[in-house]
Write a protein that holds these residues in place. Structure first.
Motif, PDB file in Angstrom:
ATOM      1  N   ASP A  94       0.798  -1.229   0.000  1.00 31.15           N
ATOM      2  CA  ASP A  94       0.000   0.000   0.000  1.00 31.15           C
ATOM      3  C   ASP A  94       0.829   1.277   0.000  1.00 31.15           C
ATOM      4  O   ASP A  94       0.293   2.376   0.019  1.00 31.15           O
ATOM      5  CB  ASP A  94      -0.996   0.012   1.157  1.00 31.15           C
ATOM      6  CG  ASP A  94      -0.355   0.162   2.528  1.00 31.15           C
ATOM      7  OD1 ASP A  94       0.885   0.265   2.608  1.00 31.15           O
ATOM      8  OD2 ASP A  94      -1.102   0.165   3.517  1.00 31.15           O
TER       9      ASP A  94
ATOM     10  N   THR B 272       2.869   2.330   2.362  1.00 26.88           N
ATOM     11  CA  THR B 272       3.147   2.848   3.707  1.00 26.88           C
ATOM     12  C   THR B 272       4.132   1.921   4.414  1.00 26.88           C
ATOM     13  O   THR B 272       4.475   0.850   3.915  1.00 26.88           O
ATOM     14  CB  THR B 272       1.858   2.940   4.549  1.00 26.88           C
ATOM     15  OG1 THR B 272       1.390   1.621   4.838  1.00 26.88           O
ATOM     16  CG2 THR B 272       0.776   3.737   3.831  1.00 26.88           C
ATOM     17  N   ALA B 273       4.520   2.300   5.616  1.00 24.25           N
ATOM     18  CA  ALA B 273       5.432   1.479   6.417  1.00 24.25           C
ATOM     19  C   ALA B 273       4.828   0.122   6.752  1.00 24.25           C
ATOM     20  O   ALA B 273       5.557  -0.840   7.009  1.00 24.25           O
ATOM     21  CB  ALA B 273       5.804   2.222   7.702  1.00 24.25           C
TER      22      ALA B 273
ATOM     23  N   SER C 123       3.586  -1.889   4.797  1.00 30.67           N
ATOM     24  CA  SER C 123       3.972  -2.831   3.739  1.00 30.67           C
ATOM     25  C   SER C 123       5.354  -3.435   3.942  1.00 30.67           C
ATOM     26  O   SER C 123       5.630  -4.521   3.439  1.00 30.67           O
ATOM     27  CB  SER C 123       3.937  -2.148   2.374  1.00 30.67           C
ATOM     28  OG  SER C 123       2.637  -1.773   2.030  1.00 30.67           O
TER      29      SER C 123
ATOM     30  N   HIS D  63      -0.087  -3.405  -6.012  1.00 28.64           N
ATOM     31  CA  HIS D  63      -0.556  -2.155  -5.408  1.00 28.64           C
ATOM     32  C   HIS D  63      -1.932  -1.881  -5.999  1.00 28.64           C
ATOM     33  O   HIS D  63      -2.074  -1.652  -7.193  1.00 28.64           O
ATOM     34  CB  HIS D  63       0.397  -1.002  -5.713  1.00 28.64           C
ATOM     35  CG  HIS D  63      -0.052   0.303  -5.159  1.00 28.64           C
ATOM     36  ND1 HIS D  63      -0.128   0.558  -3.809  1.00 28.64           N
ATOM     37  CD2 HIS D  63      -0.476   1.434  -5.778  1.00 28.64           C
ATOM     38  CE1 HIS D  63      -0.567   1.786  -3.615  1.00 28.64           C
ATOM     39  NE2 HIS D  63      -0.786   2.337  -4.797  1.00 28.64           N
TER      40      HIS D  63
ATOM     41  N   SER E 255       8.270   1.463  -2.927  1.00 28.84           N
ATOM     42  CA  SER E 255       8.084   0.468  -1.869  1.00 28.84           C
ATOM     43  C   SER E 255       9.010  -0.729  -2.051  1.00 28.84           C
ATOM     44  O   SER E 255       9.426  -1.350  -1.075  1.00 28.84           O
ATOM     45  CB  SER E 255       6.633  -0.010  -1.834  1.00 28.84           C
ATOM     46  OG  SER E 255       5.766   1.039  -1.485  1.00 28.84           O
TER      47      SER E 255
ATOM     48  N   ARG F 291      -1.668  -2.995  10.849  1.00 28.44           N
ATOM     49  CA  ARG F 291      -1.245  -2.100  11.928  1.00 28.44           C
ATOM     50  C   ARG F 291      -1.637  -2.652  13.285  1.00 28.44           C
ATOM     51  O   ARG F 291      -1.132  -2.223  14.291  1.00 28.44           O
ATOM     52  CB  ARG F 291      -1.905  -0.734  11.754  1.00 28.44           C
ATOM     53  CG  ARG F 291      -1.382   0.035  10.600  1.00 28.44           C
ATOM     54  CD  ARG F 291      -2.151   1.337  10.444  1.00 28.44           C
ATOM     55  NE  ARG F 291      -1.704   2.069   9.285  1.00 28.44           N
ATOM     56  CZ  ARG F 291      -2.155   1.889   8.065  1.00 28.44           C
ATOM     57  NH1 ARG F 291      -3.073   1.000   7.826  1.00 28.44           N
ATOM     58  NH2 ARG F 291      -1.688   2.599   7.067  1.00 28.44           N
TER      59      ARG F 291
ATOM     60  N   GLU G 278       3.441  -4.197  11.454  1.00 24.98           N
ATOM     61  CA  GLU G 278       4.355  -3.071  11.461  1.00 24.98           C
ATOM     62  C   GLU G 278       5.130  -3.071  12.769  1.00 24.98           C
ATOM     63  O   GLU G 278       4.577  -3.295  13.836  1.00 24.98           O
ATOM     64  CB  GLU G 278       3.528  -1.795  11.345  1.00 24.98           C
ATOM     65  CG  GLU G 278       4.317  -0.543  11.262  1.00 24.98           C
ATOM     66  CD  GLU G 278       3.417   0.680  11.131  1.00 24.98           C
ATOM     67  OE1 GLU G 278       3.936   1.711  10.714  1.00 24.98           O
ATOM     68  OE2 GLU G 278       2.219   0.615  11.443  1.00 24.98           O
TER      69      GLU G 278
END
Length: 164
Positions: free
Chosen positions: A36, A38-39, A41, A63, A92, A133, A163
């Motif tokens: 996605d 972001t972190a 991923s 993605h 990414s 998350r 994460e």
């Protein structure tokens, strides 16, 4: 039960649905990872590459983006958005090919709902990897709808990374 565990775990969680096809033919299919940008991923990408390496198969990094189609008179160019989304995926994945040179990485950028597209792609994968998350307590409420949906519906085994 599996969604609660995946939501609260402090480590990756594998979910293998009853009746999952684990035949030799399925084991030649690629590992697919949802990215996605972001972190969230990062752990998923690392897990997916590790699994693809051990299994000796390709990795498909996907993605999936949702977008609102705006009229041309708003100055919105869908071609620019597609380019931007390809850039997000490329960023990414930056550096991962060097760490896993034995894995062939394919990229897909698709406009759709992530949970729907990844569920469909799970039909052609031996393993689907996504990030989350959620990690117990209040943060477990952040367990994404995509992860939740895939825990309940993925056709292949699912690995949910968290994460750091």
């Amino acid at each position: 039960m599996s969604s609660a565990l995946a939501r609260r775990a402090h480590c990756p969680v594998a979910v293998i649905r009853e009746g999952a096809d684990l035949s030799a033919a399925v084991r030649t299919r690629p590992v697919i990872v949802g990215v996605d940008g972001t972190a969230v991923s990062e752990p998923a990408i690392e897990l997916a590459l590790s699994e693809a390496s051990v299994r000796g198969v390709d990795l498909v990094a996907v993605h999936v983006w949702t977008g609102v189609e705006l009229p041309a008179d708003y100055g919105f160019d869908p071609a620019d958005t597609e380019t931007d989304m390809n850039y997000v995926l490329a960023e990414s994945l930056a550096g991962w090919q060097e760490r896993f040179p034995e894995v062939t990485i394919h990229r897909e950028v698709v406009k759709d709902r992530p949970e729907r597209y990844l569920r469909e792609r799970s039909e052609t994968a031996q393993l689907l990897v996504v990030g989350s998350r959620g990690r117990g307590g209040f943060s477990s409420m952040l367990f994404g709808s995509t992860s939740q949906s895939l825990v309940l519906a993925a056709d292949c085994p699912l690995l949910v990374g968290h994460e750091d």
